[in-house]
Design a protein around this motif. Structure first.
Motif, PDB file in Angstrom:
ATOM      1  N   MET A   1      17.079  -1.032   6.456  1.00 32.06           N
ATOM      2  CA  MET A   1      16.313  -2.283   6.430  1.00 32.06           C
ATOM      3  C   MET A   1      15.547  -2.470   5.130  1.00 32.06           C
ATOM      4  SD  MET A   1      17.056  -3.983   9.034  1.00 32.06           S
ATOM      5  CE  MET A   1      15.778  -5.243   9.053  1.00 32.06           C
ATOM      6  N   ALA A   2      15.374  -1.411   4.369  1.00 30.60           N
ATOM      7  CA  ALA A   2      14.693  -1.535   3.079  1.00 30.60           C
ATOM      8  C   ALA A   2      15.086  -0.351   2.215  1.00 30.60           C
ATOM      9  CB  ALA A   2      13.173  -1.569   3.264  1.00 30.60           C
ATOM     10  N   MET A   3      15.182  -0.604   0.918  1.00 31.59           N
ATOM     11  CA  MET A   3      15.435   0.479  -0.055  1.00 31.59           C
ATOM     12  C   MET A   3      14.452   0.281  -1.190  1.00 31.59           C
ATOM     13  SD  MET A   3      19.607   0.480  -0.158  1.00 31.59           S
ATOM     14  CE  MET A   3      19.839   2.071  -0.958  1.00 31.59           C
ATOM     15  N   ARG A   4      13.706   1.348  -1.498  1.00 35.71           N
ATOM     16  CA  ARG A   4      12.730   1.272  -2.587  1.00 35.71           C
ATOM     17  C   ARG A   4      13.029   2.355  -3.607  1.00 35.71           C
ATOM     18  NH1 ARG A   4      10.079   0.365   2.141  1.00 35.71           N
ATOM     19  NH2 ARG A   4       9.693   2.591   2.439  1.00 35.71           N
ATOM     20  N   ASN A   5      12.581   2.127  -4.816  1.00 38.67           N
ATOM     21  CA  ASN A   5      12.780   3.098  -5.902  1.00 38.67           C
ATOM     22  C   ASN A   5      14.238   3.519  -5.996  1.00 38.67           C
ATOM     23  OD1 ASN A   5       9.947   2.986  -5.601  1.00 38.67           O
ATOM     24  ND2 ASN A   5       9.817   4.877  -6.784  1.00 38.67           N
ATOM     25  N   ASN A   6      15.086   2.490  -6.100  1.00 38.00           N
ATOM     26  CA  ASN A   6      16.495   2.771  -6.352  1.00 38.00           C
ATOM     27  C   ASN A   6      17.125   3.620  -5.257  1.00 38.00           C
ATOM     28  OD1 ASN A   6      18.569   2.146  -8.009  1.00 38.00           O
ATOM     29  ND2 ASN A   6      18.239   3.831  -9.437  1.00 38.00           N
ATOM     30  N   GLY A   7      16.656   3.451  -4.062  1.00 37.36           N
ATOM     31  CA  GLY A   7      17.263   4.171  -2.944  1.00 37.36           C
ATOM     32  C   GLY A   7      16.576   5.483  -2.608  1.00 37.36           C
ATOM     33  N   MET A   8      15.540   5.801  -3.331  1.00 34.03           N
ATOM     34  CA  MET A   8      14.834   7.057  -3.028  1.00 34.03           C
ATOM     35  C   MET A   8      14.164   6.969  -1.648  1.00 34.03           C
ATOM     36  SD  MET A   8      12.231   9.295  -5.315  1.00 34.03           S
ATOM     37  CE  MET A   8      11.227   7.930  -5.803  1.00 34.03           C
ATOM     38  N   PHE A   9      13.675   5.767  -1.329  1.00 27.63           N
ATOM     39  CA  PHE A   9      13.060   5.571  -0.013  1.00 27.63           C
ATOM     40  C   PHE A   9      13.847   4.520   0.757  1.00 27.63           C
ATOM     41  CE2 PHE A   9       9.744   6.727  -3.002  1.00 27.63           C
ATOM     42  CZ  PHE A   9       9.226   7.854  -2.393  1.00 27.63           C
ATOM     43  N   ILE A  10      14.307   4.885   1.920  1.00 29.08           N
ATOM     44  CA  ILE A  10      15.079   3.967   2.767  1.00 29.08           C
ATOM     45  C   ILE A  10      14.370   3.861   4.104  1.00 29.08           C
ATOM     46  CG2 ILE A  10      17.245   3.683   4.034  1.00 29.08           C
ATOM     47  CD1 ILE A  10      18.636   5.174   1.724  1.00 29.08           C
ATOM     48  N   ASP A  11      14.140   2.623   4.568  1.00 30.21           N
ATOM     49  CA  ASP A  11      13.649   2.432   5.940  1.00 30.21           C
ATOM     50  C   ASP A  11      14.865   2.349   6.855  1.00 30.21           C
ATOM     51  OD1 ASP A  11      11.039   2.441   5.164  1.00 30.21           O
ATOM     52  OD2 ASP A  11      10.813   0.259   5.165  1.00 30.21           O
ATOM     53  N   LEU A  12      14.963   3.326   7.760  1.00 30.64           N
ATOM     54  CA  LEU A  12      16.114   3.377   8.661  1.00 30.64           C
ATOM     55  C   LEU A  12      15.632   3.084  10.089  1.00 30.64           C
ATOM     56  CD1 LEU A  12      19.152   4.021   8.318  1.00 30.64           C
ATOM     57  CD2 LEU A  12      18.646   6.298   9.231  1.00 30.64           C
ATOM     58  N   THR A  13      16.123   1.997  10.668  1.00 33.63           N
ATOM     59  CA  THR A  13      15.649   1.597  11.990  1.00 33.63           C
ATOM     60  C   THR A  13      16.729   1.800  13.044  1.00 33.63           C
ATOM     61  OG1 THR A  13      16.401  -0.681  11.784  1.00 33.63           O
ATOM     62  CG2 THR A  13      14.201  -0.202  10.978  1.00 33.63           C
ATOM     63  N   ASP A  14      16.288   2.083  14.221  1.00 34.04           N
ATOM     64  CA  ASP A  14      17.158   2.020  15.400  1.00 34.04           C
ATOM     65  C   ASP A  14      16.347   1.307  16.477  1.00 34.04           C
ATOM     66  OD1 ASP A  14      15.464   3.784  16.699  1.00 34.04           O
ATOM     67  OD2 ASP A  14      16.906   5.425  16.809  1.00 34.04           O
ATOM     68  N   PRO A  15      16.927   1.100  17.661  1.00 32.97           N
ATOM     69  CA  PRO A  15      16.172   0.316  18.657  1.00 32.97           C
ATOM     70  C   PRO A  15      14.833   0.930  19.045  1.00 32.97           C
ATOM     71  CG  PRO A  15      18.481   0.343  19.224  1.00 32.97           C
ATOM     72  CD  PRO A  15      18.330   1.290  18.083  1.00 32.97           C
ATOM     73  N   SER A  16      14.670   2.231  18.797  1.00 34.63           N
ATOM     74  CA  SER A  16      13.428   2.891  19.222  1.00 34.63           C
ATOM     75  C   SER A  16      12.351   2.822  18.154  1.00 34.63           C
ATOM     76  CB  SER A  16      13.711   4.351  19.574  1.00 34.63           C
ATOM     77  OG  SER A  16      13.960   5.098  18.399  1.00 34.63           O
ATOM     78  N   GLY A  17      12.713   2.503  16.927  1.00 33.93           N
ATOM     79  CA  GLY A  17      11.693   2.477  15.888  1.00 33.93           C
ATOM     80  C   GLY A  17      12.272   2.676  14.504  1.00 33.93           C
ATOM     81  N   LYS A  18      11.396   3.101  13.592  1.00 42.63           N
ATOM     82  CA  LYS A  18      11.759   3.192  12.179  1.00 42.63           C
ATOM     83  C   LYS A  18      11.318   4.550  11.647  1.00 42.63           C
ATOM     84  CE  LYS A  18       9.085   1.583   8.796  1.00 42.63           C
ATOM     85  NZ  LYS A  18       8.254   0.625   8.038  1.00 42.63           N
ATOM     86  N   ILE A  19      12.077   5.083  10.721  1.00 45.75           N
ATOM     87  CA  ILE A  19      11.613   6.259   9.998  1.00 45.75           C
ATOM     88  C   ILE A  19      12.060   6.112   8.554  1.00 45.75           C
ATOM     89  CG2 ILE A  19      13.630   7.749  10.355  1.00 45.75           C
ATOM     90  CD1 ILE A  19      11.553  10.032  10.965  1.00 45.75           C
ATOM     91  N   GLN A  20      11.284   6.702   7.649  1.00 44.43           N
ATOM     92  CA  GLN A  20      11.648   6.612   6.238  1.00 44.43           C
ATOM     93  C   GLN A  20      12.578   7.758   5.876  1.00 44.43           C
ATOM     94  OE1 GLN A  20       8.964   5.302   2.803  1.00 44.43           O
ATOM     95  NE2 GLN A  20       8.828   7.508   2.631  1.00 44.43           N
ATOM     96  N   VAL A  21      13.636   7.402   5.158  1.00 46.40           N
ATOM     97  CA  VAL A  21      14.569   8.409   4.662  1.00 46.40           C
ATOM     98  C   VAL A  21      14.246   8.632   3.190  1.00 46.40           C
ATOM     99  CG1 VAL A  21      16.985   8.814   4.100  1.00 46.40           C
ATOM    100  CG2 VAL A  21      16.363   7.866   6.336  1.00 46.40           C
ATOM    101  N   PHE A  22      14.026   9.877   2.850  1.00 45.71           N
ATOM    102  CA  PHE A  22      13.592  10.240   1.504  1.00 45.71           C
ATOM    103  C   PHE A  22      14.739  10.951   0.800  1.00 45.71           C
ATOM    104  CE2 PHE A  22      11.300  13.525  -1.126  1.00 45.71           C
ATOM    105  CZ  PHE A  22      10.861  12.651  -2.108  1.00 45.71           C
ATOM    106  N   CYS A  23      15.263  10.326  -0.246  1.00 45.85           N
ATOM    107  CA  CYS A  23      16.412  10.885  -0.956  1.00 45.85           C
ATOM    108  C   CYS A  23      15.965  11.358  -2.334  1.00 45.85           C
ATOM    109  CB  CYS A  23      17.516   9.837  -1.100  1.00 45.85           C
ATOM    110  SG  CYS A  23      18.206   9.306   0.471  1.00 45.85           S
ATOM    111  N   HIS A  24      15.727  12.642  -2.437  1.00 41.80           N
ATOM    112  CA  HIS A  24      15.317  13.192  -3.720  1.00 41.80           C
ATOM    113  C   HIS A  24      16.454  14.010  -4.285  1.00 41.80           C
ATOM    114  CE1 HIS A  24      12.940  15.138  -6.828  1.00 41.80           C
ATOM    115  NE2 HIS A  24      12.007  14.239  -6.594  1.00 41.80           N
TER     116      HIS A  24
END
Length: 528
Positions: free
Chosen positions: A94-117
């Motif tokens: 649902m969102a990508m910040r800093n060139n994909g380093m931070f991704i908001d990943l949602t499912d029906p239960s909620g959201k969590i941030q995916v951190f790609c370092h």
RNA sequence: GACCGCGUAGCUCAGCCGGUAGAGCAACUGACUUUUAAUCAGUAGGUCGUGGGUUCGAAUCCCACCGCGGUCACCA
């Protein structure tokens, strides 16, 4: 399936726009060309991804957790804390910040941030970010951490494309606000708007609570026909459809009433209920959808006094299940379902509003004259009961904000209710009002077949007089009553209205996932 | 059904007393690896709902139609 639908719609469009398409300079495939422009970037990424040997639409991904579960489980994790807890999650980007380093990943239960370092990922995994767009469904494997700024995250080890999205999502900040498009493309509305998800989930909770309450009291859920050969069970304008093999017209049901009572006659159960769709070929408004959902129930050996208690218990049960309190907020009003609901007779309310006791008026003509004297423009065809009902609706109905049972309706507007035990001009009927809306209609059921036949005949006479909402004579229903319907109480509640109340929704279309809309085949947005 | 309003880029919206279409987000190219609507530079993207009319010229004015929203009348 998709191909078929596209073809079908194109065929319709061709018929409707043949003049435009006859012009050779007008490209017949302009819609497709637009799509290609929109999709080009994503298709390019999809093809590039597939050239690496990756399946962009794999069959299966094993999840270990849902986002909401992780948010709950790690609610106490301190800012900056790293764990070795290994998880597999999936959802929509649902969102990508800093060139994909931070991704908001949602499912029906909620959201969590995916951190790609890049220091946590193999280069081959890190490069997969290049193929990921907003809207894609991905799976992520990694460890749980909370960033120094407090965002619960998954430190990514590997990423799996699960479904490549080919169309761009609406703008992330304002979301999708176009009301028409929200209803026409409800899937997009649900992706983008938390409020829409909440309202429709609450609807499901309400229906579940109703079933639980009914089942707990031993009522049997049943299904009765929606194709009715005879229009009956309510005063309404029906849809007509045609059965080819029988070469017969059927009406889409306006109410299941007459079939449910047949089940009580048959001794199928002491109490039966049906939750389902009724269809009315009438106006559309913020409170009316052509198909709407209601529960109807019949309880042998109950009368309308029992039903008033039952309805109060049911609605309290639902409100508590959804809100945890008997008080709800609707707009700027607070409505309390807790205390015993007020009970006021329809004639009494009319007297409160006008000072006129219509029980002292004997004839329809006198009632119409009195109404005219009071300044109401009533139909010259109106009978006594219709005059009373009209004045009630004009003066009192909208004031019934707190739950109120309006009781003892006139005989001549209640063709299926039993006459009042104390006054034959009235019936043992009540309608429950909340926020000025009727949410329940109930009565001690008419079970004298001679009386029922006479009421049907009155309806038929009205129908022949031009009232297309009047019922038809259902001979077989009268026959059923001749075998004997025990003393029975019956009621119906409009579920859409109830959901509106309990979700603070002002438009019935907000509480129906796919409300009835006028088809718009010529609109390229709908022709996809 | 009547009346009022709306329809401009994928999305959110400017432009509308007529003069060849604009921003933000999304997309694309590049910079940046601890962001929260990330930021910065650049590029591309539109038969301005549809069809007619007025005009030298229409997103803009007029008419009709389509769709939506709101109000009102009947229905839950």
């Amino acid at each position: 399936m998709t191909i078929f639908l596209t073809y079908h719609i194109n065929a319709i469009m061709t018929q409707k726009t043949s003049a435009a398409l006859a012009d050779p300079s007008a490209p017949a495939s302009s819609v497709q060309q637009d799509d290609n422009i929109l999709r080009a970037a994503k298709l390019k990424k999809l093809q590039a991804l597939e050239e690496t040997g990756t399946n962009a639409f794999p069959h299966k991904f094993e999840r270990t957790h849902k986002q909401g579960e992780l948010q709950d489980k790690y609610a106490g994790l301190e800012n900056g804390a790293e764990t070795e807890d290994h998880v597999h999650i999936a959802g929509r980007v649902m969102a990508m910040r800093n060139n994909g380093m931070f991704i908001d990943l949602t499912d029906p239960s909620g959201k969590i941030q995916v951190f790609c370092h890049k220091e946590s990922m193999e280069p081959s995994e890190f490069q997969k970010l290049d193929y990921i767009d907003l809207g894609d469904i991905i799976g992520v494997e990694g460890t749980i951490r909370r960033t120094p700024r407090g965002e619960l995250s998954v430190r990514t080890k590997s990423i799996t494309m699960l479904t490549k999205s080919l169309l761009p999502l609406p703008e992330k900040y304002h979301g999708m606000t176009n009301i028409e498009q929200r209803y026409r493309q409800r899937y997009l509305d649900l992706i983008m708007n938390e409020q829409s998800r909440t309202v429709l989930r609450t609807r499901t909770m309400i229906v579940r609570a109703i079933r639980e309450f009914m089942n707990n009291m031993g009522a049997m859920e049943v299904e009765t026909p929606m194709l009715h050969p005879i229009m009956g069970g309510a005063a309404a304008k029906p849809f007509v459809t045609h059965h080819n093999a029988f070469d017969t017209d059927f009406f889409l049901r306006v109410a299941p009433e007459l079939y449910l009572k047949r089940l009580i006659v048959g001794g199928f159960a002491d109490a039966v209920y049906e939750i389902g769709r009724n269809f009315r070929n009438e106006g559309v408004s913020i409170k009316h959808n052509p198909e709407y959902t209601a529960i109807e129930a019949y309880h042998s050996y109950m009368d309308y006094y029992d039903l008033m208690n039952l309805i109060e218990d049911l609605v309290r049960f639902i409100v508590l299940a959804v809100h945890g309190s008997t008080k709800i907020q609707y707009g700027d009003k607070v409505i309390d379902f807790g205390p015993p609901w007020a009970r006021k007779s329809m004639v009494g309310l009319v007297q409160e509003e006008t000072g006129v006791d219509f029980m002292t008026i004997e004839t329809a003509a006198a009632a119409r004259a009195k109404a005219a004297e009071l300044g109401f423009k009533v139909d010259p065809q109106f009978n006594w009961g219709q005059v009373v009902e009209y004045i009630f609706a004009e003066t009192a109905e909208h004031k019934l904000i707190q739950p109120t049972h309006v009781i003892d309706h006139p005989y001549d507007i209640s063709p299926l209710s039993k006459l009042h035990r104390d006054n034959p001009r009235l019936t043992e009927r009540f309608e429950s009002y909340v926020n000025g809306w009727e949410i329940c209609n109930a009565f001690t059921e008419l079970n004298d077949p001679r009386d029922q036949l006479a009421r049907f005949q009155e309806q038929v006479a009205q129908r022949e007089g031009g009232n297309e909402e009047s019922m038809m004579l259902d001979d077989d229903f009268v026959t059923a009553l001749e075998y004997g319907l025990p003393p029975t109480g019956g009621w119906g509640v409009g579920i859409d209205r109830l959901v509106m109340l309990l979700t603070d929704s002002s438009n019935i279309r907000d509480v129906i996932a796919f409300p009835t809309l006028k088809p718009n085949f010529g609109n390229k947005k709908s022709a996809e």
